[in-house]
Enzyme design. Structure first.
Site, PDB file in Angstrom:
ATOM      1  N   ASP A   1       0.846  -1.192   0.000  1.00  0.00           N
ATOM      2  CA  ASP A   1       0.000   0.000   0.000  1.00  0.00           C
ATOM      3  C   ASP A   1       0.879   1.237   0.000  1.00  0.00           C
ATOM      4  O   ASP A   1       1.643   1.474   0.931  1.00  0.00           O
ATOM      5  CB  ASP A   1      -0.889  -0.002   1.254  1.00  0.00           C
ATOM      6  CG  ASP A   1      -1.817   1.192   1.257  1.00  0.00           C
ATOM      7  OD1 ASP A   1      -2.786   1.183   0.465  1.00  0.00           O
ATOM      8  OD2 ASP A   1      -1.556   2.156   2.014  1.00  0.00           O
TER       9      ASP A   1
ATOM     10  N   LYS B   1      -2.663   5.807  -4.405  1.00  0.00           N
ATOM     11  CA  LYS B   1      -3.793   6.724  -4.183  1.00  0.00           C
ATOM     12  C   LYS B   1      -3.613   8.062  -4.888  1.00  0.00           C
ATOM     13  O   LYS B   1      -2.508   8.597  -4.942  1.00  0.00           O
ATOM     14  CB  LYS B   1      -3.974   6.961  -2.676  1.00  0.00           C
ATOM     15  CG  LYS B   1      -4.022   5.666  -1.896  1.00  0.00           C
ATOM     16  CD  LYS B   1      -4.248   5.834  -0.420  1.00  0.00           C
ATOM     17  CE  LYS B   1      -3.970   4.521   0.287  1.00  0.00           C
ATOM     18  NZ  LYS B   1      -2.589   4.388   0.762  1.00  0.00           N
TER      19      LYS B   1
ATOM     20  N   HIS C   1      -7.662   9.307  -2.325  1.00  0.00           N
ATOM     21  CA  HIS C   1      -7.067   9.274  -0.975  1.00  0.00           C
ATOM     22  C   HIS C   1      -7.993   9.835   0.113  1.00  0.00           C
ATOM     23  O   HIS C   1      -8.160   9.237   1.170  1.00  0.00           O
ATOM     24  CB  HIS C   1      -5.731  10.036  -0.993  1.00  0.00           C
ATOM     25  CG  HIS C   1      -4.785   9.615   0.086  1.00  0.00           C
ATOM     26  ND1 HIS C   1      -3.420   9.607  -0.065  1.00  0.00           N
ATOM     27  CD2 HIS C   1      -5.013   9.173   1.346  1.00  0.00           C
ATOM     28  CE1 HIS C   1      -2.857   9.183   1.046  1.00  0.00           C
ATOM     29  NE2 HIS C   1      -3.798   8.914   1.922  1.00  0.00           N
TER      30      HIS C   1
ATOM     31  N   TYR D   1       2.773   9.723   0.141  1.00  0.00           N
ATOM     32  CA  TYR D   1       3.740   9.140   1.094  1.00  0.00           C
ATOM     33  C   TYR D   1       5.183   9.263   0.613  1.00  0.00           C
ATOM     34  O   TYR D   1       6.104   9.036   1.389  1.00  0.00           O
ATOM     35  CB  TYR D   1       3.479   7.647   1.335  1.00  0.00           C
ATOM     36  CG  TYR D   1       2.101   7.263   1.805  1.00  0.00           C
ATOM     37  CD1 TYR D   1       1.241   8.188   2.388  1.00  0.00           C
ATOM     38  CD2 TYR D   1       1.668   5.947   1.684  1.00  0.00           C
ATOM     39  CE1 TYR D   1      -0.027   7.813   2.803  1.00  0.00           C
ATOM     40  CE2 TYR D   1       0.401   5.569   2.096  1.00  0.00           C
ATOM     41  CZ  TYR D   1      -0.439   6.501   2.651  1.00  0.00           C
ATOM     42  OH  TYR D   1      -1.678   6.120   3.059  1.00  0.00           O
TER      43      TYR D   1
HETATM   44  N1  LIG Z   1      -5.738   5.830   3.360  1.00  0.00           N
HETATM   45  C1  LIG Z   1      -5.246   6.580   4.329  1.00  0.00           C
HETATM   46  O1  LIG Z   1      -5.637   7.750   4.507  1.00  0.00           O
HETATM   47  C2  LIG Z   1      -4.218   5.986   5.255  1.00  0.00           C
HETATM   48  C3  LIG Z   1      -3.953   6.600   6.496  1.00  0.00           C
HETATM   49  C4  LIG Z   1      -2.995   6.013   7.322  1.00  0.00           C
HETATM   50  C5  LIG Z   1      -2.332   4.858   6.924  1.00  0.00           C
HETATM   51  N2  LIG Z   1      -2.588   4.294   5.697  1.00  0.00           N
HETATM   52  C6  LIG Z   1      -1.874   3.091   5.204  1.00  0.00           C
HETATM   53  O2  LIG Z   1      -2.003   2.067   6.165  1.00  0.00           O
HETATM   54  C7  LIG Z   1      -0.716   1.598   6.547  1.00  0.00           C
HETATM   55  C8  LIG Z   1      -0.752   1.068   7.963  1.00  0.00           C
HETATM   56  O3  LIG Z   1      -1.238   2.033   8.879  1.00  0.00           O
HETATM   57  P1  LIG Z   1      -0.274   2.896   9.832  1.00  0.00           P
HETATM   58  O4  LIG Z   1       1.120   2.834   9.316  1.00  0.00           O
HETATM   59  O5  LIG Z   1      -0.922   4.211  10.005  1.00  0.00           O
HETATM   60  O6  LIG Z   1      -0.385   2.177  11.228  1.00  0.00           O
HETATM   61  P2  LIG Z   1      -0.209   0.721  11.873  1.00  0.00           P
HETATM   62  O7  LIG Z   1       0.111  -0.295  10.859  1.00  0.00           O
HETATM   63  O8  LIG Z   1      -1.379   0.574  12.758  1.00  0.00           O
HETATM   64  O9  LIG Z   1       1.037   0.964  12.838  1.00  0.00           O
HETATM   65  C9  LIG Z   1       2.335   1.206  12.373  1.00  0.00           C
HETATM   66  C10 LIG Z   1       3.230   1.418  13.592  1.00  0.00           C
HETATM   67  O10 LIG Z   1       3.227   0.228  14.393  1.00  0.00           O
HETATM   68  C11 LIG Z   1       4.560  -0.257  14.550  1.00  0.00           C
HETATM   69  N3  LIG Z   1       4.437  -1.724  14.539  1.00  0.00           N
HETATM   70  C12 LIG Z   1       4.189  -2.532  13.470  1.00  0.00           C
HETATM   71  N4  LIG Z   1       4.099  -3.821  13.843  1.00  0.00           N
HETATM   72  C13 LIG Z   1       4.299  -3.829  15.187  1.00  0.00           C
HETATM   73  C14 LIG Z   1       4.335  -4.874  16.147  1.00  0.00           C
HETATM   74  N5  LIG Z   1       4.171  -6.151  15.817  1.00  0.00           N
HETATM   75  N6  LIG Z   1       4.577  -4.535  17.449  1.00  0.00           N
HETATM   76  C15 LIG Z   1       4.763  -3.225  17.802  1.00  0.00           C
HETATM   77  N7  LIG Z   1       4.734  -2.203  16.934  1.00  0.00           N
HETATM   78  C16 LIG Z   1       4.511  -2.500  15.636  1.00  0.00           C
HETATM   79  C17 LIG Z   1       5.338   0.320  13.401  1.00  0.00           C
HETATM   80  O11 LIG Z   1       6.693   0.492  13.744  1.00  0.00           O
HETATM   81  P3  LIG Z   1       7.891  -0.368  13.054  1.00  0.00           P
HETATM   82  O12 LIG Z   1       7.911  -0.053  11.600  1.00  0.00           O
HETATM   83  O13 LIG Z   1       9.095   0.135  13.781  1.00  0.00           O
HETATM   84  O14 LIG Z   1       7.613  -1.814  13.348  1.00  0.00           O
HETATM   85  C18 LIG Z   1       4.666   1.683  13.236  1.00  0.00           C
HETATM   86  O15 LIG Z   1       5.167   2.620  14.171  1.00  0.00           O
HETATM   87  C19 LIG Z   1       0.172   2.845   6.321  1.00  0.00           C
HETATM   88  O16 LIG Z   1       1.552   2.548   6.331  1.00  0.00           O
HETATM   89  C20 LIG Z   1      -0.380   3.320   5.002  1.00  0.00           C
HETATM   90  O17 LIG Z   1       0.132   2.526   3.941  1.00  0.00           O
HETATM   91  C21 LIG Z   1      -3.553   4.840   4.880  1.00  0.00           C
END
Ligand SMILES: NC(=O)c1ccc[n+]([C@@H]2O[C@H](COP(=O)([O-])OP(=O)(O)OC[C@H]3O[C@@H](n4cnc5c(N)ncnc54)[C@H](OP(=O)(O)O)[C@@H]3O)[C@@H](O)[C@H]2O)c1
Length: 316
Positions: A50, A85, A118, A55
């Site tokens: 994704d 997106k 997005h 980004y």
């Molecule tokens: N459409 C939108 O508007 C939108 C908005 C936000 C996000 N997104 C997409 O969704 C993806 C995922 O969401 P997100 O990045 O916001 O949040 P997430 O996946 O909920 O959390 C990511 C965070 O959690 C940590 N993490 C990952 N696995 C872990 C584990 N097993 N134990 C402890 N910590 C852990 C990561 O750090 P480390 O890397 O250090 O492990 C990072 O700091 C994004 O990267 C993006 O591609 C889309």
């Protein structure tokens, strides 16, 4: 690593792996770090990535795909499912095809698998910093923008199209004008923002929900630690010999949705895939359903607390 389960989408032939690797990092990772993390993710078994124009991870993802092919980690690009997106600065009828082509160029690909709007707003001009001025935010021309998205499909630039951060109301507006209905709505969804109403609506209409920030985006600017610090999840994790992250991701999966989660850490990205050979009990699901609810990711926190933005954030 066994092949990850896939979901069948309403208007996209290719099944989408139920779990994908996010590429939005905080603080923003440099190109080499992102590329290396994506190659490690492919080695670990991830096949869905994704990204988004916003980004800055399209280019490193493209380079990682080239390298994965060279290394023989994958035999063909078709083995991957790539979501990107349309950024809000390009959310105008005549800018969508060029924006999609720009993403394809960044990704070094001939086609995208899933192209999403997005956010349900338009930003005027090239906004370079956030939050933005009130005048820079305009309502989305849903009809014109969706026509542009459909044109991307017709031109073969993307296999599927969808939306992100769309409420039931905004989805109705798209449905009213669509000849190709959105296949996916990517939204925040996790144990502290369970999105019951939106889930029911999307299920009834045949839209796949993809959960973003399934771990609450802990340690990022846009998220918080409510999921990772939850006592309820910690207690379940302890009793099951799992991590809190695994319990949260398994819960999301058991809601019948797909998910994208980000880790650039080799061990954590592997850990996050280990959610398919066990399940939560009825009692555990009941406890999770009682967790206090609050939206974590708001458009207002990104663009600023302007009227239109607050209105959109308030929609379910
Ligand atoms: N459409 C939108 O508007 C939108 C908005 C936000 C996000 N997104 C997409 O969704 C993806 C995922 O969401 P997100 O990045 O916001 O949040 P997430 O996946 O909920 O959390 C990511 C965070 O959690 C940590 N993490 C990952 N696995 C872990 C584990 N097993 N134990 C402890 N910590 C852990 C990561 O750090 P480390 O890397 O250090 O492990 C990072 O700091 C994004 O990267 C993006 O591609 C889309």
């Amino acid at each position: 690593m066994a092949k990850l389960p896939g979901v069948t989408l309403s208007s996209c032939e290719k099944p989408m792996p139920v779990i994908g690797m996010g590429t939005c990092s905080f603080p923003p990772a440099d190109l080499e770090t992102t590329k290396t993390a994506i190659i490690e993710a492919i080695k670990a078994g991830y096949r869905h990535f994704d990204t988004a124009f916003a980004y800055g991870s399209e280019k490193p993802l493209g380079e990682a795909i080239v390298e994965a092919l060279t290394l023989g980690l994958i035999m063909s690009r078709d083995e991957l499912f790539i979501t990107t997106k349309l950024w809000s600065s390009f959310a105008e009828r005549d800018q969508i095809v060029p924006a999609c082509k720009m993403s394809l160029q960044n990704l070094q690909l001939d086609y995208i698998d899933m192209y999403l709007i997005h956010w349900p707003v338009r930003l005027t001009g090239r906004v370079r910093s956030m939050p933005v001025e009130k005048d820079a935010i305009k309502p989305l021309d849903v009809k014109g923008v969706w026509e542009g998205m459909e044109e991307c499909v017709k031109l073969g630039l993307t296999k599927g199209i969808g939306v992100s951060n769309f409420s039931c109301k905004k989805l109705e507006e798209v449905l009213a004008v669509a000849t190709i209905p959105p296949a996916v709505n990517q939204v925040e969804l996790n144990p502290t923002w369970q999105q019951k109403e939106l889930r029911e609506f999307c299920k009834a209409k045949g839209f796949e929900i993809t959960a973003y920030s399934p771990l609450g985006a802990n340690n990022t600017k846009w998220g918080d630690n409510r999921v990772m610090d939850s006592d309820v999840l910690a207690e379940i994790a302890k009793s099951r010999g799992k991590t809190v992250a695994q319990v949260a991701l398994r819960w999301v999966y058991e809601q019948g949705v797909s998910l994208v989660t980000k880790s650039y850490n080799k061990e954590r990205m592997k850990q996050n895939l280990q959610i398919f050979d066990w399940s939560l009990s009825g009692e555990e699901l009941e406890k999770i359903s009682q967790i206090p609810q609050r939206k974590g990711v708001t458009l207002a926190s990104v663009l600023g607390p302007h009227d239109l933005v607050l209105e959109l954030d308030a929609e379910v």
